[in-house]
Design a protein around this motif. Structure first.
Motif, PDB file in Angstrom:
ATOM      1  N   MET A  63       0.891  -1.160  -0.101  1.00  0.00           N
ATOM      2  CA  MET A  63       0.037  -0.082   0.090  1.00  0.00           C
ATOM      3  C   MET A  63       0.771   1.344   0.066  1.00  0.00           C
ATOM      4  SD  MET A  63      -2.989   1.029   0.099  1.00  0.00           S
ATOM      5  CE  MET A  63      -3.979   2.465   0.450  1.00  0.00           C
ATOM      6  N   GLY A  64       1.897   1.354   0.702  1.00  0.00           N
ATOM      7  CA  GLY A  64       2.794   2.506   0.742  1.00  0.00           C
ATOM      8  C   GLY A  64       3.662   2.558  -0.444  1.00  0.00           C
ATOM      9  N   ILE A  65       4.057   1.586  -1.147  1.00  0.00           N
ATOM     10  CA  ILE A  65       4.631   1.765  -2.366  1.00  0.00           C
ATOM     11  C   ILE A  65       3.479   2.117  -3.390  1.00  0.00           C
ATOM     12  CG2 ILE A  65       5.597   0.451  -4.263  1.00  0.00           C
ATOM     13  CD1 ILE A  65       6.793  -1.436  -2.345  1.00  0.00           C
ATOM     14  N   GLY A  66       2.380   1.639  -3.430  1.00  0.00           N
ATOM     15  CA  GLY A  66       1.255   2.224  -4.251  1.00  0.00           C
ATOM     16  C   GLY A  66       0.870   3.457  -4.297  1.00  0.00           C
ATOM     17  N   VAL A  67       0.709   4.006  -3.147  1.00  0.00           N
ATOM     18  CA  VAL A  67       0.460   5.348  -2.889  1.00  0.00           C
ATOM     19  C   VAL A  67       1.525   6.574  -3.141  1.00  0.00           C
ATOM     20  CG1 VAL A  67      -0.322   7.078  -0.993  1.00  0.00           C
ATOM     21  CG2 VAL A  67      -1.537   4.803  -1.146  1.00  0.00           C
ATOM     22  N   GLU A  68       2.835   5.763  -2.855  1.00  0.00           N
ATOM     23  CA  GLU A  68       3.969   6.544  -3.156  1.00  0.00           C
ATOM     24  C   GLU A  68       4.112   7.053  -4.654  1.00  0.00           C
ATOM     25  OE1 GLU A  68       7.701   7.836  -4.029  1.00  0.00           O
ATOM     26  OE2 GLU A  68       6.881   5.572  -4.490  1.00  0.00           O
ATOM     27  N   GLN A  69       3.608   5.887  -5.313  1.00  0.00           N
ATOM     28  CA  GLN A  69       3.927   6.334  -6.915  1.00  0.00           C
ATOM     29  C   GLN A  69       3.113   7.689  -7.359  1.00  0.00           C
ATOM     30  OE1 GLN A  69       6.128   4.321  -8.215  1.00  0.00           O
ATOM     31  NE2 GLN A  69       6.113   3.525  -5.708  1.00  0.00           N
ATOM     32  N   PHE A  70       2.241   8.056  -6.700  1.00  0.00           N
ATOM     33  CA  PHE A  70       1.705   9.474  -7.117  1.00  0.00           C
ATOM     34  C   PHE A  70       2.810  10.472  -6.960  1.00  0.00           C
ATOM     35  CE2 PHE A  70      -2.100   7.043  -5.982  1.00  0.00           C
ATOM     36  CZ  PHE A  70      -2.685   7.032  -6.965  1.00  0.00           C
ATOM     37  N   LEU A  71       3.763  10.335  -6.230  1.00  0.00           N
ATOM     38  CA  LEU A  71       4.740  11.237  -5.989  1.00  0.00           C
ATOM     39  C   LEU A  71       5.974  11.258  -6.894  1.00  0.00           C
ATOM     40  CD1 LEU A  71       4.558  11.558  -2.052  1.00  0.00           C
ATOM     41  CD2 LEU A  71       3.513  13.096  -3.785  1.00  0.00           C
ATOM     42  N   GLY A  72       6.440  10.068  -6.959  1.00  0.00           N
ATOM     43  CA  GLY A  72       7.636   9.590  -7.989  1.00  0.00           C
ATOM     44  C   GLY A  72       9.275   9.899  -7.230  1.00  0.00           C
ATOM     45  N   PHE A  73       9.894   9.998  -8.229  1.00  0.00           N
ATOM     46  CA  PHE A  73      11.429  10.401  -7.918  1.00  0.00           C
ATOM     47  C   PHE A  73      11.496  11.773  -7.652  1.00  0.00           C
ATOM     48  CE2 PHE A  73      16.058  10.869  -8.444  1.00  0.00           C
ATOM     49  CZ  PHE A  73      16.431   9.988  -7.389  1.00  0.00           C
ATOM     50  N   PRO A  74      12.192  12.434  -6.799  1.00  0.00           N
ATOM     51  CA  PRO A  74      13.083  11.965  -5.882  1.00  0.00           C
ATOM     52  C   PRO A  74      12.199  11.983  -4.547  1.00  0.00           C
ATOM     53  CG  PRO A  74      13.624  14.323  -6.228  1.00  0.00           C
ATOM     54  CD  PRO A  74      12.453  13.888  -7.330  1.00  0.00           C
ATOM     55  N   SER A  75      10.866  12.402  -4.570  1.00  0.00           N
ATOM     56  CA  SER A  75      10.112  12.341  -3.376  1.00  0.00           C
ATOM     57  C   SER A  75      10.041  10.944  -2.473  1.00  0.00           C
ATOM     58  CB  SER A  75       8.678  12.475  -3.713  1.00  0.00           C
ATOM     59  OG  SER A  75       8.392  13.909  -4.229  1.00  0.00           O
ATOM     60  N   ASN A  76      10.336   9.876  -3.162  1.00  0.00           N
ATOM     61  CA  ASN A  76      10.254   8.567  -2.601  1.00  0.00           C
ATOM     62  C   ASN A  76      11.710   8.198  -1.563  1.00  0.00           C
ATOM     63  OD1 ASN A  76      11.915   8.113  -4.769  1.00  0.00           O
ATOM     64  ND2 ASN A  76      10.802   6.894  -5.957  1.00  0.00           N
ATOM     65  N   VAL A  77      12.563   9.009  -2.089  1.00  0.00           N
ATOM     66  CA  VAL A  77      13.939   8.737  -1.260  1.00  0.00           C
ATOM     67  C   VAL A  77      13.706   9.759  -0.185  1.00  0.00           C
ATOM     68  CG1 VAL A  77      16.342   9.052  -1.414  1.00  0.00           C
ATOM     69  CG2 VAL A  77      15.316   8.260  -3.559  1.00  0.00           C
ATOM     70  N   VAL A  78      13.363  10.904  -0.333  1.00  0.00           N
ATOM     71  CA  VAL A  78      12.961  11.696   0.911  1.00  0.00           C
ATOM     72  C   VAL A  78      11.963  11.008   1.818  1.00  0.00           C
ATOM     73  CG1 VAL A  78      12.164  14.031   1.535  1.00  0.00           C
ATOM     74  CG2 VAL A  78      13.517  13.890  -0.381  1.00  0.00           C
ATOM     75  N   ILE A  79      11.009  10.362   1.345  1.00  0.00           N
ATOM     76  CA  ILE A  79       9.930   9.870   2.147  1.00  0.00           C
ATOM     77  C   ILE A  79      10.602   8.856   3.021  1.00  0.00           C
ATOM     78  CG2 ILE A  79       7.908   8.139   2.169  1.00  0.00           C
ATOM     79  CD1 ILE A  79       6.858  10.086  -0.043  1.00  0.00           C
ATOM     80  N   CYS A  80      11.328   7.881   2.366  1.00  0.00           N
ATOM     81  CA  CYS A  80      12.180   6.747   3.086  1.00  0.00           C
ATOM     82  C   CYS A  80      12.984   7.251   4.254  1.00  0.00           C
ATOM     83  CB  CYS A  80      12.938   5.904   2.104  1.00  0.00           C
ATOM     84  SG  CYS A  80      11.949   5.116   0.778  1.00  0.00           S
ATOM     85  N   ARG A  81      13.872   8.386   3.848  1.00  0.00           N
ATOM     86  CA  ARG A  81      14.700   8.908   4.649  1.00  0.00           C
ATOM     87  C   ARG A  81      13.807   9.520   6.159  1.00  0.00           C
ATOM     88  NH1 ARG A  81      17.839  12.489   1.644  1.00  0.00           N
ATOM     89  NH2 ARG A  81      18.858  10.629   0.940  1.00  0.00           N
ATOM     90  N   GLU A  82      12.795  10.366   5.698  1.00  0.00           N
ATOM     91  CA  GLU A  82      11.812  10.632   6.830  1.00  0.00           C
ATOM     92  C   GLU A  82      11.353   9.607   7.692  1.00  0.00           C
ATOM     93  OE1 GLU A  82      11.748  14.079   7.785  1.00  0.00           O
ATOM     94  OE2 GLU A  82      13.287  14.492   6.401  1.00  0.00           O
ATOM     95  N   VAL A  83      10.685   8.666   7.250  1.00  0.00           N
ATOM     96  CA  VAL A  83      10.108   7.539   7.761  1.00  0.00           C
ATOM     97  C   VAL A  83      11.335   7.111   8.778  1.00  0.00           C
ATOM     98  CG1 VAL A  83       9.286   5.089   7.404  1.00  0.00           C
ATOM     99  CG2 VAL A  83       8.374   6.903   6.085  1.00  0.00           C
ATOM    100  N   ALA A  84      12.421   6.758   8.098  1.00  0.00           N
ATOM    101  CA  ALA A  84      13.576   6.043   9.124  1.00  0.00           C
ATOM    102  C   ALA A  84      13.792   7.140   9.995  1.00  0.00           C
ATOM    103  CB  ALA A  84      14.756   5.824   8.216  1.00  0.00           C
ATOM    104  N   GLU A  85      13.753   8.174   9.999  1.00  0.00           N
ATOM    105  CA  GLU A  85      14.284   9.090  10.977  1.00  0.00           C
ATOM    106  C   GLU A  85      12.800   9.372  11.810  1.00  0.00           C
ATOM    107  OE1 GLU A  85      17.088  11.135  11.809  1.00  0.00           O
ATOM    108  OE2 GLU A  85      17.900  10.044  10.116  1.00  0.00           O
ATOM    109  N   ALA A  86      11.842   9.233  11.670  1.00  0.00           N
ATOM    110  CA  ALA A  86      10.792   9.101  12.502  1.00  0.00           C
ATOM    111  C   ALA A  86      10.516   7.798  13.291  1.00  0.00           C
ATOM    112  CB  ALA A  86       9.389   9.574  11.841  1.00  0.00           C
ATOM    113  N   VAL A  87      10.795   6.766  12.725  1.00  0.00           N
ATOM    114  CA  VAL A  87      10.465   5.510  13.321  1.00  0.00           C
ATOM    115  C   VAL A  87      11.700   5.052  14.169  1.00  0.00           C
ATOM    116  CG1 VAL A  87       9.530   3.087  13.046  1.00  0.00           C
ATOM    117  CG2 VAL A  87       8.602   5.145  11.731  1.00  0.00           C
ATOM    118  N   GLY A  88      12.817   5.038  13.330  1.00  0.00           N
ATOM    119  CA  GLY A  88      13.961   4.426  14.063  1.00  0.00           C
ATOM    120  C   GLY A  88      14.399   5.093  15.204  1.00  0.00           C
ATOM    121  N   GLU A  89      14.958   4.230  16.267  1.00  0.00           N
ATOM    122  CA  GLU A  89      15.322   4.855  17.524  1.00  0.00           C
ATOM    123  C   GLU A  89      16.950   4.940  17.355  1.00  0.00           C
ATOM    124  OE1 GLU A  89      13.529   2.507  20.491  1.00  0.00           O
ATOM    125  OE2 GLU A  89      11.643   3.069  19.756  1.00  0.00           O
ATOM    126  N   THR A  90      17.593   3.905  16.895  1.00  0.00           N
ATOM    127  CA  THR A  90      19.016   4.018  16.763  1.00  0.00           C
ATOM    128  C   THR A  90      19.561   4.089  15.194  1.00  0.00           C
ATOM    129  OG1 THR A  90      19.138   1.438  16.485  1.00  0.00           O
ATOM    130  CG2 THR A  90      19.108   2.175  18.556  1.00  0.00           C
TER     131      THR A  90
END
Length: 174
Positions: A109-136
């Motif tokens: 679902m995340g991949i499907g919805v993200e396709q509306f934004l495309g590159f380079p937004s997908n890389v930025v989204i991955c980075r932001e999700v990692a920063e928001a969810v990851g603890e270490t």
């Protein structure tokens, strides 16, 4: 490339498949077969002039667009967007296709919805999700590495293949 363009145009004239779809198929086969070198426009230093020519062919046609045309296009855009969202939900959650392709319904679902934004937004989204969810730092790196590949590959697939197929279908409706 000229022969491939001529062949695609000829096949588009004698089959119900749009010539752009034929160009995509023939171009892919030529690249796989080694007939076309990688990045031919960059090698010939003609990428920039081609982009100028493409934009130069689009801009004059915008002068003939009226407000009623914009209303009609807005309705069609909203309708296609709603159908696309329904398709993403159908493939990701209802049918087992998303789980089979990706391994997880939520990731599909995340991949499907993200396709509306495309590159380079997908890389930025991955980075932001990692920063928001990851603890270490290790978790952040793992999350970013896990999401980057399917998001970027999915984006390339949608932009290069699916958009040409959809455009070929929609042109037939016009």
């Amino acid at each position: 490339m000229c022969v491939g363009g001529w062949l695609a145009r000829s096949l588009g004239g004698v089959t119900p498949v749009n010539y752009a779809v034929w160009a995509l198929i023939l171009g892919s086969l030529s690249g796989i077969g080694g007939f076309v070198p990688p990045k031919p426009l960059q090698r010939g230093s003609s990428y920039g002039i081609l982009m100028i020519a493409i934009y130069g062919s689009i801009i004059p046609s915008l002068a003939t667009v009226s407000l009623s045309d914009l209303g009609s296009m807005a309705f069609q855009t909203v309708l296609l967007f709603a159908l696309a969202i329904a398709g993403v939900v159908l493939v990701s959650y209802v049918l087992p296709i998303g789980k089979l392709l990706v391994g997880d319904k939520d990731l599909a679902m995340g991949i499907g919805v993200e396709q509306f934004l495309g590159f380079p937004s997908n890389v930025v989204i991955c980075r932001e999700v990692a920063e928001a969810v990851g603890e270490t730092p290790e978790e952040k790196t793992y999350i970013e590495d896990t999401l980057n590949v399917p998001y970027v590959v999915g984006g390339i697939t949608v932009v290069t293949i699916l958009s040409v197929l959809m455009a070929g279908f929609v042109i037939g409706l016009l």
